[in-house]
Design an enzyme around this catalytic site. Structure first.
Site, PDB file in Angstrom:
ATOM      1  N   SER A  50       0.866  -1.193   0.000  1.00 33.16           N
ATOM      2  CA  SER A  50       0.000   0.000   0.000  1.00 33.16           C
ATOM      3  C   SER A  50       0.890   1.226   0.000  1.00 33.16           C
ATOM      4  O   SER A  50       2.059   1.155   0.384  1.00 33.16           O
ATOM      5  CB  SER A  50      -0.863   0.027   1.256  1.00 33.16           C
ATOM      6  N   ASP A  51       0.358   2.361  -0.395  1.00 27.98           N
ATOM      7  CA  ASP A  51       1.103   3.588  -0.143  1.00 27.98           C
ATOM      8  C   ASP A  51       1.047   3.878   1.358  1.00 27.98           C
ATOM      9  O   ASP A  51       0.301   3.246   2.111  1.00 27.98           O
ATOM     10  CB  ASP A  51       0.556   4.750  -0.994  1.00 27.98           C
TER      11      ASP A  51
END
Ligand code: NOJ
Length: 754
Positions: free
Chosen positions: A280-281
């Site tokens: 994920s960011d």
């Protein structure tokens, strides 16, 4: 495949890689059999070095979690010693001795900083892009970093968005080629080479389309545009073997990209069979709560993980939530196992199980002559010459280095080392930067020229910073070199702008200098296109330098004095005003075009009821693909080897058009041209853009030399997502240009029959 066809060496590599994979699988099977559920989920947990977001399971420290085997990856380590220390804790103190994977934003160099990616894309030089990525991989891996969060392959059509600086511009075809070059450079020919690092294609997907160019904003992208424009560079990276993908922050069609089953599980892992893992960011899993699709951490973890995110960057939510979700049956154990396998396979591919540590760097730290030479070449190739008007009988550039020549160097970016590094400078050191002032001082001393320097204004503020001295310097000079633009801090993440002007008092400074009547070369340093119509009309020469990296000054001076013949071409359209944004070359014709782009017989409209604005032309200030040099190139008519081919044969791969044109260097200097092939299709089930780039070549010709440049157009170039959302070639008319940029040229016309 028969051995003789692929060659002995290649066969040996396939065998060796195959054996290594089998050994890795066996090792991973054995580990999986021993891991507790908590240890498995630990592999899905990525934390920043020294930046624990707060207690996760209790009151523990990051180091304690590493020792318990509850961290799979550490991002942004601060030093070689930190990577080795953490690694020791993972490998020696944790129960199963699983090594950590260290990730970092190595975006355009580690210590040796190359031009920002947008600048580098203007080189259209896949070889130099790959070499810079390879060099960055060597420097980063020497510190124990084996994973970079790069390339950013987001198509960006809005220069207000600060992160346009990190990508390859507005075009999916060029963006795909550049994505492949970065992946080749970072990952090398083998991942278990200790100088190779994992690439990460980001941000999946649509982040470049944030509304209004506002950072982290919503995106609204039709499935056809998603598949035709935003996904292709990701697909190219994945097909090139890119080991990881980062899920984005933005909403896509009201679903956060980091919890989007359609794009992550459906397209990336399903349709494309992506074998790597998705991270994920930064805190994007927790942000599902802000987006409003999760009321608590457990829901955020479940939605994001089940959509296809394998590793949680810094939200610290998977670690405490997933075990209970598995035990309750809300998340299948098999899904966790699959995610863990993806991550362990990446670690195994890097050789981390056998070689978790990195040898202590030997030799002096800092830049090498080899790194500087590559940085100088990369920076020189990124420069785009946009104006070069005659002053007397000759164009102003290149400047002659005549003894006694008086040069006024003006502007706040002429001597600002930190700004030259751009955003994400990684371990870059401003002390390594050669500014334009330094480079011109060297040249002035060598050639007996007289250089006067006056900043004249600040970069961002309205402070005048010696306006009067700058004007005096201009009045007393033979030529003024004016270095203006943006602060690097005005670009990159969370640095969207609502205007595209020169910030602060720089415009006034430029006007003051131009009013003195001295010939003016404007050098723009920036991380995005700026809308500078006044400058475009009033300066004698304009060179767009982006943020060129450690060799900024040398590269710009090389071009100004003609040691280098500029050959960069824009990879984004430059607007006339911010009100034109978004403006991009591969737009659609309207039913009421201002001019009938292809003279296709559209009835001329009443001149008032046409597309565009009443107060501006509907063209950009400079189009995609545009750039000048110190020579001229001529193009012959385009020749195509078939007047017609069938869509059936194009679709099954049995037919292709062969396209060619002769390109001639008509000037008196050797020069490099970026020969660009564009197509347009008509008569199709959905409208196609006015032009689409489908090929390019970078060629260097001696004065008077002519070269035939060939292309082939087949299924890969001609298929599009049609009315039934199928990626196919359809019958219709095909127009083909081989030309110098997206706004010029005469097309050949052929038919695609059923
Ligand atoms: C947030 C950025 O969006 C992403 O590109 C970057 O890789 C991560 N932070 C890690 O620094």
């Amino acid at each position: 495949m028969r051995l003789s066809r692929i060659g002995f060496a290649a066969a040996l590599t396939i065998l060796t890689v195959g054996r290594a994979r089998a050994a890795d699988d066996a090792r991973i099977d054995s580990l999986m059999a021993q891991m507790t559920l908590e240890e498995k989920v630990g592999q899905l947990n990525q934390l920043a070095a020294g930046f624990l977001p707060g207690p996760i399971l209790g009151n523990e420290t990051g180091e304690a979690l590493v020792k318990q085997g509850l961290v799979g990856s550490v991002l942004s380590p601060e030093s070689y010693y930190q990577t080795q220390l953490y690694q020791k804790e993972a490998v020696e103190d944790s129960r199963l001795h699983i090594p950590l994977l260290f990730g970092l934003d190595v975006i355009h160099g580690y210590r040796t900083i190359f031009p920002i990616p947008l600048g580098l894309s203007c080189s259209w030089d896949m070889d130099v892009i790959e070499q810079t990525a390879r060099f960055a991989a060597r420097e980063a891996s020497a510190q124990g970093v084996r994973w970079t969060f790069s390339p950013m392959v987001d198509i960006a059509r809005d220069p207000r968005w600060g992160r346009i600086t990190e990508g390859a511009g507005e075009d999916p075809y060029l963006g795909s080629a550049i994505a492949r070059a970065y992946v080749r450079g970072y990952q090398g020919s083998r991942l278990d080479d200790p100088t190779s690092i994992l690439a990460c294609a980001k941000h999946f997907v649509g982040y470049g389309a944030v509304e209004g160019g506002r950072e982290y904003n919503t995106t609204e992208i039709s499935e056809r545009t998603l598949r035709g424009i935003y996904l292709p560079p990701f697909k190219a990276a994945v097909d090139q073997g890119c080991a990881t993908v980062m899920s984005a922050f933005n909403l896509l069609d009201e679903v956060p990209a980091s919890a989007n089953p359609f794009t992550l599980d459906g397209i990336l892992k399903g349709e494309w069979r992506f074998p790597g893992f998705v991270v994920s960011d930064w805190t994007a899993v927790r942000e599902l709560e802000q987006h409003g699709i999760a009321d608590d951490d457990a829901t955020a973890a479940r939605k994001s993980f089940l959509a296809g995110v394998d590793m949680d960057m810094e939200s610290a939510i998977f670690l405490p939530q997933l075990p209970a979700l598995v035990r309750s049956g809300a998340v299948p154990q098999a899904r966790v196992d699959e995610a863990v396998r993806r991550i362990l396979r990446a670690k195994a591919a890097l050789g981390l199980f056998d070689h978790p540590y990195t040898a202590e760097p030997s030799g002096p730290a800092g830049l090498t002559p080899e790194g500087r030479a590559l940085a100088r070449r990369a920076a020189a190739e990124s420069l785009v010459l946009l104006e070069n008007r005659p002053v007397g009988t000759d164009t102003l550039l290149p400047l002659a280095a005549a003894a006694g020549k008086k040069i006024a160097l003006i502007g706040p970016l002429a001597d600002s080392p930190r700004d030259m590094l751009g955003s994400w400078p990684c371990a870059g050191d401003p002390h390594d930067v050669v500014t334009l002032r330094q480079a011109l001082t060297e040249r002035a001393q060598a050639a007996g020229m007289r250089l006067t320097y006056a900043p004249g204004s600040g970069v961002g503020s309205a402070a005048d910073n010696g306006y009067g001295e700058a004007i005096d310097a201009a009045e007393n000079a033979d030529v003024a070199i004016v270095a203006l633009g943006e602060a690097s801090s005005a670009t990159g993440e969370a640095s969207s702008r609502s205007t595209l002007d020169l910030p602060g008092s720089q415009q006034a400074l430029l006007q003051g200098v131009v009013n003195t009547g001295v010939p003016v070369v404007l050098v723009i340093f920036s991380g995005r296109p700026l809308a500078l119509p006044w400058a475009a009309e009033n300066v004698n020469a304009m060179l767009w330098a982006w943020f060129p990296g450690v060799e900024a000054g040398h590269a710009v001076a090389d071009a100004l004095f003609g040691d280098v013949n500029p050959a960069g071409r824009l990879t984004v359209s430059v607007p006339r005003s911010v009100g034109q944004v978004p403006i991009y070359y591969d737009a659609f014709n309207t039913g009421r075009p201002r001019s009938d782009v292809l003279s296709m017989g559209t009835r001329t409209q009443d001149a008032h009821y046409v597309t565009g604005y009443i107060d501006l032309p509907d063209t950009p200030l400079y189009p995609f693909g545009y750039g000048l040099g110190y020579t001229r190139f001529g193009y012959s008519a385009v020749s195509v080897d078939a007047a017609a081919l069938s869509a059936r044969a194009l679709n099954d791969g049995s037919a292709r058009f062969h396209v060619a044109a002769d390109v001639t260097n008509q000037g008196s200097r050797e020069g490099t041209e970026i020969v660009q092939l564009y197509i347009r299709q008509r008569g199709t089930s959905v409208a196609r853009p006015d032009r689409e780039l489908k090929g390019f070549r970078r060629i260097t010709l001696r004065p008077g030399e002519t070269r035939r440049v060939d292309f082939t157009l087949g299924r890969d170039e001609l298929a599009f997502w049609n009315i039934d959302m199928k990626d196919v070639v359809e019958p219709g008319q095909l127009f083909i240009w081989v030309t110098a940029n997206s706004a010029v040229g005469v097309p050949a016309r052929v038919a695609i029959t059923p």
